[in-house]
Design an enzyme around this catalytic site. Sequence first.
Site, PDB file in Angstrom:
ATOM      1  N   GLN A 248      50.056 108.059  74.146  1.00 29.00           N
ATOM      2  CA  GLN A 248      50.580 107.025  75.472  1.00 29.00           C
ATOM      3  C   GLN A 248      49.301 106.679  76.149  1.00 29.00           C
ATOM      4  O   GLN A 248      48.820 106.595  76.624  1.00 29.00           O
ATOM      5  CB  GLN A 248      50.966 107.237  76.697  1.00 29.00           C
ATOM      6  CG  GLN A 248      51.016 105.570  77.481  1.00 29.00           C
ATOM      7  CD  GLN A 248      52.406 106.259  78.924  1.00 29.00           C
ATOM      8  OE1 GLN A 248      52.320 107.301  78.985  1.00 29.00           O
ATOM      9  NE2 GLN A 248      52.891 105.356  79.446  1.00 29.00           N
ATOM     10  N   GLY A 249      48.385 105.475  74.831  1.00 28.14           N
ATOM     11  CA  GLY A 249      47.716 104.756  74.945  1.00 28.14           C
ATOM     12  C   GLY A 249      47.939 103.021  76.334  1.00 28.14           C
ATOM     13  O   GLY A 249      47.648 101.668  75.439  1.00 28.14           O
ATOM     14  N   TYR A 250      47.702 103.471  77.045  1.00 23.59           N
ATOM     15  CA  TYR A 250      48.030 101.880  77.808  1.00 23.59           C
ATOM     16  C   TYR A 250      46.768 101.696  78.594  1.00 23.59           C
ATOM     17  O   TYR A 250      46.059 101.143  78.279  1.00 23.59           O
ATOM     18  CB  TYR A 250      49.221 101.837  79.082  1.00 23.59           C
ATOM     19  CG  TYR A 250      50.320 101.511  78.968  1.00 23.59           C
ATOM     20  CD1 TYR A 250      50.918 101.903  77.227  1.00 23.59           C
ATOM     21  CD2 TYR A 250      51.632 101.673  79.268  1.00 23.59           C
ATOM     22  CE1 TYR A 250      52.580 101.959  76.787  1.00 23.59           C
ATOM     23  CE2 TYR A 250      52.886 101.640  79.467  1.00 23.59           C
ATOM     24  CZ  TYR A 250      53.105 101.730  77.746  1.00 23.59           C
ATOM     25  OH  TYR A 250      54.151 101.302  77.649  1.00 23.59           O
ATOM     26  N   SER A 251      46.487 103.051  79.603  1.00 22.58           N
ATOM     27  CA  SER A 251      45.117 103.069  80.729  1.00 22.58           C
ATOM     28  C   SER A 251      43.594 102.454  79.956  1.00 22.58           C
ATOM     29  O   SER A 251      43.413 103.058  78.706  1.00 22.58           O
ATOM     30  CB  SER A 251      45.084 103.893  81.040  1.00 22.58           C
ATOM     31  OG  SER A 251      46.776 104.483  81.770  1.00 22.58           O
TER      32      SER A 251
ATOM     33  N   SER B 189      46.446 111.636  77.620  1.00 21.89           N
ATOM     34  CA  SER B 189      47.404 112.865  77.601  1.00 21.89           C
ATOM     35  C   SER B 189      47.844 113.182  76.336  1.00 21.89           C
ATOM     36  O   SER B 189      48.137 112.773  75.408  1.00 21.89           O
ATOM     37  CB  SER B 189      48.426 112.912  78.727  1.00 21.89           C
ATOM     38  OG  SER B 189      48.234 113.029  79.667  1.00 21.89           O
TER      39      SER B 189
ATOM     40  N   GLU C 259      60.305 106.152  82.170  1.00 20.18           N
ATOM     41  CA  GLU C 259      59.015 107.263  82.351  1.00 20.18           C
ATOM     42  C   GLU C 259      60.169 108.611  82.755  1.00 20.18           C
ATOM     43  O   GLU C 259      59.422 109.049  82.319  1.00 20.18           O
ATOM     44  CB  GLU C 259      57.713 106.867  83.219  1.00 20.18           C
ATOM     45  CG  GLU C 259      56.570 108.297  82.715  1.00 20.18           C
ATOM     46  CD  GLU C 259      55.480 106.775  82.867  1.00 20.18           C
ATOM     47  OE1 GLU C 259      55.489 105.622  83.554  1.00 20.18           O
ATOM     48  OE2 GLU C 259      54.512 107.663  82.545  1.00 20.18           O
TER      49      GLU C 259
ATOM     50  N   SER D  81      49.781 105.283  90.946  1.00 17.23           N
ATOM     51  CA  SER D  81      49.341 105.429  91.695  1.00 17.23           C
ATOM     52  C   SER D  81      50.183 105.708  92.892  1.00 17.23           C
ATOM     53  O   SER D  81      50.864 104.639  93.373  1.00 17.23           O
ATOM     54  CB  SER D  81      47.664 105.384  91.986  1.00 17.23           C
ATOM     55  OG  SER D  81      47.815 103.809  92.966  1.00 17.23           O
TER      56      SER D  81
ATOM     57  N   GLU E 126      49.216 104.487  96.202  1.00 17.02           N
ATOM     58  CA  GLU E 126      49.121 103.360  96.491  1.00 17.02           C
ATOM     59  C   GLU E 126      50.023 102.107  95.815  1.00 17.02           C
ATOM     60  O   GLU E 126      50.636 101.325  96.904  1.00 17.02           O
ATOM     61  CB  GLU E 126      47.648 102.945  96.773  1.00 17.02           C
ATOM     62  CG  GLU E 126      46.820 103.581  97.466  1.00 17.02           C
ATOM     63  CD  GLU E 126      46.326 104.969  96.849  1.00 17.02           C
ATOM     64  OE1 GLU E 126      47.013 105.131  95.997  1.00 17.02           O
ATOM     65  OE2 GLU E 126      46.218 105.767  97.468  1.00 17.02           O
TER      66      GLU E 126
END
Length: 386
Positions: free
Chosen positions: A126-129, A161, A244, A366, A368
Amino acid sequence: MPGEEAFRAQVRGWLAANLAGEFAPLVGSGGPGREHEFVAERTAWERRLGEGGWIGLGWPESDGGRGLPWPHQVIFYEEYARAGAPARVGHMGEQLLGPTLLMFGTAEQRARFLPGILTGTELWCQGYSEPGAGSDLAAVATRARLDGGEWHLDGQKVWTSLAHIADWCFVLARTDPAAERHHGLSYLLVPMRQPGVEVRPIVQLTGTSEFNEVFFDDATTGEGDIVGAPGDGWRVAMGTLAVERGVSTFGQQLAYQREFEAVLATARETGTIDDPELSARIVEAWIGLQVMRYTTLATLRPEPAHTPGTEPNVAKLIWGPWHQRLGELAVDVAGPAATVTGAGYDLDNAQRLLLFSRAETIYGGSAEIQRNVVAERGLGLPREGR
Ligand SMILES: Cc1cc2nc3c(=O)[nH]c(=O)nc-3n(C[C@H](O)[C@H](O)[C@H](O)COP(=O)(O)OP(=O)(O)OC[C@H]3O[C@@H](n4cnc5c(N)ncnc54)[C@H](O)[C@@H]3O)c2cc1C
């Protein structure tokens, strides 16, 4: 379709027969902090699962799945965890990209990509971040432009990952540089094994590398390898995030139960169970397990049209911190043995649990950010200044 108990017996029987011989050493392998274990063998195991028809259980039969109802899928994940079957290398294809293609993919894309997931022969990441786009995902800066019938990508992803073993990556990239934020993003399917893609492992607290940096330097993919229309990638990417955490959560519950039992056994062995502070924390951990079981039941609904509210956010806010506290408890009940470390030393399960679980209030949104969602979407509190 077999009844639930007959199906459970079928899953158990298959796992007992197949998690044997060459695959016997895989029992209990590959979990968090142990991703480096038996990678080739776990890739072969993914193919064995595919041959057995155990991938895509809930997908429609017309797309190669088995169209099994939700309770059957839960049973599979429970039995999988109970058997100690290895951590999957194909979960991002099965759990994320596959359902996304079922929702948004064209017939050609489903025919091209779903079989590779169902047979365990094509692995995804998964190439998001990106370094500047994590919680603030709409800030994605990786660019893609159409030229000569191909998309050309330049930019950097991070925390990807299993990128080091993946054949393909689903990438969120900016295809309209003039558009801001979540406008102008597209969802591209990019082959990993090409000269324009470089994968650099990141060493984690556990000393192992589950995730990576991924650099695109004029990487290419076909013009048709875009899910949704150009500029519509945000909607597709949000669709992926919505699926997810699916039925596999039930397997996670069992894995947690086993970890808890191991902590309890260690506390008995070391005598730390007689420590009133530690035994109170053991009781708290057990209560947390029960809370998670019921929250999971409330989160998962059989109706496909059910759009979850903030239940998944609440569930994550319970299991992430709970698992971290279990990690702390695991090393505290182990006593001085848990402090052993050093070059060439292989961490034990308690140490791995302590270290890896730090990531669980970060990934998948996260803590938060989850609290912001609960506050703003769930309770209608004023929006936080952006
Ligand atoms: C083990 C692991 C595996 C991962 N795998 C993948 C993967 O396969 N693919 C992928 O694309 N990504 C992956 N990620 C990345 C993950 O999605 C991001 O780490 C996460 O979204 C947080 O982004 P960030 O790391 O950039 O932190 P930041 O967004 O920079 O956040 C830093 C801190 O600031 C807080 N913060 C940020 N914004 C706000 C706000 N508005 N209000 C309050 N607090 C805020 C955050 O909560 C956090 O504590 C993985 C991460 C981990 C840890």
